[in-house]
Design a protein around this motif. Structure first.
Motif, PDB file in Angstrom:
ATOM      1  N   GLN A 142       0.843  -1.193   0.000  1.00  0.00           N
ATOM      2  CA  GLN A 142       0.000   0.000   0.000  1.00  0.00           C
ATOM      3  C   GLN A 142       0.880   1.245   0.000  1.00  0.00           C
ATOM      4  N   ASP A 143       0.494   2.207  -0.829  1.00  0.00           N
ATOM      5  CA  ASP A 143       1.290   3.420  -0.975  1.00  0.00           C
ATOM      6  C   ASP A 143       0.344   4.594  -1.181  1.00  0.00           C
ATOM      7  N   LYS A 154       4.647  13.243   2.525  1.00  0.00           N
ATOM      8  CA  LYS A 154       5.801  12.376   2.280  1.00  0.00           C
ATOM      9  C   LYS A 154       5.547  10.933   2.697  1.00  0.00           C
ATOM     10  N   GLY A 155       4.415  10.721   3.381  1.00  0.00           N
ATOM     11  CA  GLY A 155       4.068   9.385   3.838  1.00  0.00           C
ATOM     12  C   GLY A 155       2.741   9.411   4.566  1.00  0.00           C
ATOM     13  N   PRO A 156       2.290   8.272   5.069  1.00  0.00           N
ATOM     14  CA  PRO A 156       0.966   8.203   5.710  1.00  0.00           C
ATOM     15  C   PRO A 156       0.860   9.008   6.994  1.00  0.00           C
ATOM     16  N   ASP A 157       1.987   9.343   7.624  1.00  0.00           N
ATOM     17  CA  ASP A 157       1.933  10.146   8.851  1.00  0.00           C
ATOM     18  C   ASP A 157       1.621  11.619   8.578  1.00  0.00           C
ATOM     19  N   ASP A 158       1.630  12.015   7.308  1.00  0.00           N
ATOM     20  CA  ASP A 158       1.418  13.428   6.957  1.00  0.00           C
ATOM     21  C   ASP A 158      -0.022  13.716   6.514  1.00  0.00           C
ATOM     22  N   LYS A 230       6.941   4.597  -1.223  1.00  0.00           N
ATOM     23  CA  LYS A 230       7.270   4.183   0.146  1.00  0.00           C
ATOM     24  C   LYS A 230       6.169   3.262   0.674  1.00  0.00           C
ATOM     25  N   PRO A 231       6.111   2.038   0.174  1.00  0.00           N
ATOM     26  CA  PRO A 231       5.045   1.116   0.598  1.00  0.00           C
ATOM     27  C   PRO A 231       5.132   0.782   2.074  1.00  0.00           C
TER      28      PRO A 231
END
Length: 295
Positions: A142-143, A154-158, A230-231
């Motif tokens: 998952q990406d 930049k990633g899931p935390d954003d 960034k999976p």
């Protein structure tokens, strides 16, 4: 009763009995011929399977994977299907393509509507109870996909406060909300093409699903959308086969191994994600297909 009448009655009875006997014999012959024909062609006796053909279920609406375009079929899953079919003895002309929506894949195999399903079909315990798998032929992760040039995500935390699109019924958005960003605003669409349109139009800030699906959408966008690369999960795609057909599963595993060994697998990935920076996660790809041997 006169003698002539008796003779005529006797003759009529014999002719009638003979007629019935002939009809019974004819029906028996027809039944035998039909049974004989069924031995050689499943096209006979009410089956919709054509002799010398293989029926493969794919997606028709996933660019880069399974996509119906002007009467032809293109994508990574399609290339994998063609390669496997060839190794099983079927030319491309002898493939019958069937649309396999996610919710119908198990039923299509169980009902005998298809011989194989190659449609971003993630292998899990629940599905293995209903069908036999071969593979995996790809391990996705998952990406996120964003507009090109957008550096805010930049990633899931954003994703707190951001608008995220995924497909109705998908577990992808749930994964984001539960593991990474509880304040994300979710928008659901019937398909990923609609999510890509919403992203390009600025209605949402990101789209999430498996990386290779996103790569296909990004490729179709002609550079306007990009995958972060960034999976953060793993999804093993398998080839669905009717439950219990272990011999076929082992043959499909062999075909996948050959596709990886001769470079065809790598070329298929590159050609179907052209124009993007997508590269399969090297920790998992190309995968070792062992499911057929274990089933």
């Amino acid at each position: 009763m006169h003698v002539n009448e008796a003779n005529m009655t006797s003759m009529t009875w014999r002719e009638s009995a003979g007629g019935r006997g002939l009809r019974v014999w004819w029906k028996t012959l027809l039944a035998a011929l039909c049974a004989f024909a069924c031995m050689f062609s499943l096209a006979a006796c009410g089956s919709d399977k054509e002799a010398g053909k293989i029926r493969i279920g794919i997606k028709f609406d996933q660019p880069g994977l399974g996509f119906k375009k002007s009467g032809t079929y293109v994508g990574f899953d399609v290339d994998v299907a063609k390669y496997i079919a060839k190794k099983l003895g079927y030319s491309e002309a002898n493939i019958i393509w069937k649309e396999a929506p996610s919710k119908q894949r198990e039923a299509m195999l169980q009902n005998g509507d298809v011989d194989l399903v190659i449609a971003t079909y993630s292998m899990n315990a629940a599905r293995k109870k209903a069908v036999t798998f071969a593979g995996p032929y790809f391990v996705a992760g998952q990406d996120l996909m964003v507009r090109k040039g957008d550096t805010a995500i930049k990633g899931p935390d954003d994703l707190d406060g951001k608008r995220l699109c995924s497909v109705t019924g998908s577990t992808s958005a749930v994964t984001i909300k539960e593991r990474y960003s509880s304040k994300v605003q979710l928008m659901q669409q019937p398909g990923y093409a609609e999510c890509a349109t919403a992203l390009f139009s600025g209605i949402v800030d990101a789209v999430t699903t498996d990386d290779i699906i996103l790569a296909g959408l990004a490729s179709a966008s002609r550079g306007r959308l990009t995958v972060l690369g960034k999976p953060f999960t793993q999804e093993s795609y398998g080839v669905g086969i009717k439950k219990g057909d272990h011999a076929l599963a082992r043959k499909v595993d062999d075909a996948i191994r050959q596709m990886e060994a001769d470079g065809s697998w790598q070329r298929a990935v590159q050609e179907n994600t052209r124009g993007t920076s997508f590269k399969p996660d090297p920790k998992y790809n190309p995968p070792v297909p062992t499911e057929g041997e274990q089933s």
